[in-house]
Design a protein around this motif. Structure first.
Motif, PDB file in Angstrom:
ATOM      1  N   ARG A  23      18.631 -33.825 -24.759  1.00  0.00           N
ATOM      2  CA  ARG A  23      18.131 -33.865 -26.141  1.00  0.00           C
ATOM      3  C   ARG A  23      18.822 -34.976 -26.932  1.00  0.00           C
ATOM      4  NH1 ARG A  23      18.636 -28.386 -25.627  1.00  0.00           N
ATOM      5  NH2 ARG A  23      20.526 -28.386 -26.888  1.00  0.00           N
ATOM      6  N   ALA A  26      17.306 -38.365 -26.090  1.00  0.00           N
ATOM      7  CA  ALA A  26      15.843 -38.451 -26.169  1.00  0.00           C
ATOM      8  C   ALA A  26      15.350 -39.785 -26.725  1.00  0.00           C
ATOM      9  CB  ALA A  26      15.290 -37.292 -26.996  1.00  0.00           C
ATOM     10  N   ASP A  27      16.015 -40.311 -27.742  1.00  0.00           N
ATOM     11  CA  ASP A  27      15.590 -41.602 -28.307  1.00  0.00           C
ATOM     12  C   ASP A  27      15.755 -42.727 -27.288  1.00  0.00           C
ATOM     13  OD1 ASP A  27      14.951 -40.378 -30.700  1.00  0.00           O
ATOM     14  OD2 ASP A  27      16.795 -41.004 -31.722  1.00  0.00           O
ATOM     15  N   HIS A  28      16.805 -42.661 -26.480  1.00  0.00           N
ATOM     16  CA  HIS A  28      17.034 -43.695 -25.465  1.00  0.00           C
ATOM     17  C   HIS A  28      15.975 -43.586 -24.362  1.00  0.00           C
ATOM     18  CE1 HIS A  28      20.672 -43.873 -27.703  1.00  0.00           C
ATOM     19  NE2 HIS A  28      21.209 -42.801 -27.139  1.00  0.00           N
ATOM     20  N   ALA A  30      12.921 -42.337 -24.768  1.00  0.00           N
ATOM     21  CA  ALA A  30      11.669 -42.807 -25.371  1.00  0.00           C
ATOM     22  C   ALA A  30      11.624 -44.328 -25.436  1.00  0.00           C
ATOM     23  CB  ALA A  30      11.499 -42.205 -26.766  1.00  0.00           C
ATOM     24  N   SER A  31      12.742 -44.941 -25.788  1.00  0.00           N
ATOM     25  CA  SER A  31      12.805 -46.401 -25.862  1.00  0.00           C
ATOM     26  C   SER A  31      12.595 -47.023 -24.489  1.00  0.00           C
ATOM     27  CB  SER A  31      14.155 -46.830 -26.445  1.00  0.00           C
ATOM     28  OG  SER A  31      14.262 -48.231 -26.486  1.00  0.00           O
ATOM     29  N   SER A  32      13.195 -46.427 -23.463  1.00  0.00           N
ATOM     30  CA  SER A  32      13.027 -46.944 -22.098  1.00  0.00           C
ATOM     31  C   SER A  32      11.575 -46.849 -21.659  1.00  0.00           C
ATOM     32  CB  SER A  32      13.923 -46.168 -21.121  1.00  0.00           C
ATOM     33  OG  SER A  32      15.281 -46.413 -21.414  1.00  0.00           O
ATOM     34  N   ARG A  33      10.903 -45.766 -22.019  1.00  0.00           N
ATOM     35  CA  ARG A  33       9.499 -45.585 -21.647  1.00  0.00           C
ATOM     36  C   ARG A  33       8.606 -46.651 -22.251  1.00  0.00           C
ATOM     37  NH1 ARG A  33       8.571 -39.025 -22.234  1.00  0.00           N
ATOM     38  NH2 ARG A  33       9.710 -38.464 -20.324  1.00  0.00           N
ATOM     39  N   GLU A  34       9.026 -47.243 -23.354  1.00  0.00           N
ATOM     40  CA  GLU A  34       8.231 -48.272 -24.022  1.00  0.00           C
ATOM     41  C   GLU A  34       8.490 -49.674 -23.485  1.00  0.00           C
ATOM     42  OE1 GLU A  34       8.949 -47.822 -28.196  1.00  0.00           O
ATOM     43  OE2 GLU A  34       8.091 -45.804 -28.238  1.00  0.00           O
ATOM     44  N   SER A  73      18.385 -50.042 -24.740  1.00  0.00           N
ATOM     45  CA  SER A  73      18.222 -48.614 -24.449  1.00  0.00           C
ATOM     46  C   SER A  73      19.101 -48.191 -23.279  1.00  0.00           C
ATOM     47  CB  SER A  73      16.758 -48.262 -24.162  1.00  0.00           C
ATOM     48  OG  SER A  73      16.321 -48.871 -22.957  1.00  0.00           O
ATOM     49  N   HIS A  80      26.005 -43.014 -24.463  1.00  0.00           N
ATOM     50  CA  HIS A  80      25.760 -41.586 -24.728  1.00  0.00           C
ATOM     51  C   HIS A  80      26.346 -40.735 -23.602  1.00  0.00           C
ATOM     52  CE1 HIS A  80      23.723 -37.872 -25.723  1.00  0.00           C
ATOM     53  NE2 HIS A  80      23.098 -37.887 -24.559  1.00  0.00           N
TER      54      HIS A  80
END
Length: 123
Positions: A23, A26-28, A30-34, A73, A80
Protein backbone atom coordinates in the motif's frame (compact mmCIF):
# COMPACT_ATOMS: atom_id res chain seq x y z
CA UNK A 1 12.04 -9.95 -26.91
CA UNK A 2 9.64 -9.91 -23.96
CA UNK A 3 11.32 -9.64 -20.54
CA UNK A 4 9.81 -11.01 -17.31
CA UNK A 5 10.95 -9.97 -13.83
CA UNK A 6 9.60 -12.41 -11.23
CA UNK A 7 10.36 -13.61 -7.76
CA UNK A 8 9.84 -12.96 -4.08
CA UNK A 9 10.78 -10.57 -1.31
CA UNK A 10 10.63 -11.67 2.33
CA UNK A 11 10.31 -9.22 5.21
CA UNK A 12 10.64 -9.61 8.98
CA UNK A 13 7.57 -8.47 10.86
CA UNK A 14 3.97 -9.29 11.57
CA UNK A 15 1.40 -10.51 9.06
CA UNK A 16 0.17 -7.03 8.12
CA UNK A 17 3.62 -5.71 7.19
CA UNK A 18 3.67 -6.87 3.56
CA UNK A 19 0.24 -5.35 2.90
CA UNK A 20 1.53 -2.10 4.42
CA UNK A 21 4.62 -2.23 2.21
CA UNK A 22 2.55 -2.68 -0.95
CA UNK A 23 0.00 0.00 0.00
CA UNK A 24 2.86 2.39 0.82
CA UNK A 25 4.45 1.70 -2.57
CA UNK A 26 1.22 1.97 -4.57
CA UNK A 27 2.18 5.29 -6.18
CA UNK A 28 5.53 3.83 -7.28
CA UNK A 29 3.79 0.76 -8.72
CA UNK A 30 1.29 2.97 -10.57
CA UNK A 31 4.10 5.13 -11.93
CA UNK A 32 5.99 2.06 -13.16
CA UNK A 33 2.87 0.80 -14.94
CA UNK A 34 2.76 4.05 -16.91
CA UNK A 35 6.34 3.75 -18.18
CA UNK A 36 6.93 3.09 -21.87
CA UNK A 37 7.28 -0.63 -22.51
CA UNK A 38 5.62 -1.82 -19.29
CA UNK A 39 3.10 -4.56 -20.09
CA UNK A 40 2.48 -5.66 -16.48
CA UNK A 41 3.68 -4.63 -13.03
CA UNK A 42 2.27 -6.24 -9.91
CA UNK A 43 3.29 -6.94 -6.33
CA UNK A 44 1.12 -9.23 -4.20
CA UNK A 45 1.18 -10.72 -0.70
CA UNK A 46 1.34 -14.52 -0.75
CA UNK A 47 -2.05 -15.82 0.46
CA UNK A 48 -0.44 -18.66 2.46
CA UNK A 49 2.71 -16.88 3.66
CA UNK A 50 1.89 -13.30 4.71
CA UNK A 51 5.59 -12.41 5.13
CA UNK A 52 6.23 -12.96 1.42
CA UNK A 53 5.64 -10.57 -1.48
CA UNK A 54 5.49 -11.90 -5.04
CA UNK A 55 6.86 -9.58 -7.71
CA UNK A 56 5.78 -9.86 -11.35
CA UNK A 57 6.76 -7.46 -14.09
CA UNK A 58 6.56 -7.81 -17.85
CA UNK A 59 8.48 -5.50 -20.17
CA UNK A 60 8.34 -5.27 -23.95
CA UNK A 61 12.14 -5.30 -24.31
CA UNK A 62 15.47 -5.23 -22.56
CA UNK A 63 15.68 -1.51 -23.32
CA UNK A 64 12.33 -0.87 -21.62
CA UNK A 65 13.51 -2.66 -18.47
CA UNK A 66 16.84 -0.82 -18.49
CA UNK A 67 14.93 2.46 -18.83
CA UNK A 68 12.81 1.43 -15.83
CA UNK A 69 15.99 0.93 -13.78
CA UNK A 70 16.92 4.56 -14.58
CA UNK A 71 13.39 5.90 -13.89
CA UNK A 72 12.47 7.82 -10.75
CA UNK A 73 9.76 5.27 -9.87
CA UNK A 74 12.40 2.54 -9.54
CA UNK A 75 14.60 4.67 -7.28
CA UNK A 76 11.58 5.68 -5.18
CA UNK A 77 10.50 2.04 -4.72
CA UNK A 78 14.02 1.04 -3.66
CA UNK A 79 14.03 3.88 -1.12
CA UNK A 80 10.58 2.81 0.11
CA UNK A 81 11.65 -0.83 0.53
CA UNK A 82 14.84 0.27 2.29
CA UNK A 83 12.77 1.37 5.28
CA UNK A 84 11.83 -2.25 6.04
CA UNK A 85 13.79 -5.29 7.22
CA UNK A 86 14.28 -7.30 4.01
CA UNK A 87 15.31 -10.82 5.03
CA UNK A 88 15.06 -12.64 1.70
CA UNK A 89 15.37 -11.66 -1.95
CA UNK A 90 14.87 -14.00 -4.92
CA UNK A 91 13.95 -11.91 -7.97
CA UNK A 92 15.23 -12.88 -11.42
CA UNK A 93 15.06 -11.57 -15.00
CA UNK A 94 13.75 -13.99 -17.65
CA UNK A 95 13.63 -13.58 -21.41
CA UNK A 96 10.61 -14.90 -23.30
CA UNK A 97 11.17 -15.80 -26.92
CA UNK A 98 7.48 -16.46 -27.55
CA UNK A 99 4.04 -16.00 -26.08
CA UNK A 100 1.07 -18.33 -26.55
CA UNK A 101 -2.33 -18.52 -24.83
CA UNK A 102 -2.86 -21.10 -22.08
CA UNK A 103 -6.19 -22.28 -23.50
CA UNK A 104 -7.18 -23.33 -27.02
CA UNK A 105 -10.12 -21.85 -28.94
CA UNK A 106 -12.51 -24.28 -27.15
CA UNK A 107 -11.40 -23.09 -23.70
CA UNK A 108 -9.43 -26.27 -22.93
CA UNK A 109 -5.83 -26.29 -21.72
CA UNK A 110 -3.51 -26.45 -24.72
CA UNK A 111 -2.32 -29.88 -25.85
CA UNK A 112 0.67 -28.35 -27.61
CA UNK A 113 2.89 -25.48 -26.47
CA UNK A 114 5.54 -24.00 -28.76
CA UNK A 115 5.49 -27.14 -30.88
CA UNK A 116 5.85 -29.58 -27.95
CA UNK A 117 3.11 -32.15 -27.36
CA UNK A 118 2.86 -34.29 -24.23
CA UNK A 119 3.20 -38.00 -24.98
CA UNK A 120 0.08 -39.81 -23.63
CA UNK A 121 2.34 -42.11 -21.56
CA UNK A 122 3.82 -39.04 -19.81
CA UNK A 123 0.49 -37.64 -18.62
Amino acid sequence: MRIIVAGTLRFAGDASLCSEIIRGGADHIASSREEAGCAAYNWAVDPLDPGLIHVYEEWESERALLSHFAHSSYAAMRDHLGRYDLTGFAVQIYSAAGVEPVYDEDGSPRKEIFGVTLNPQEG
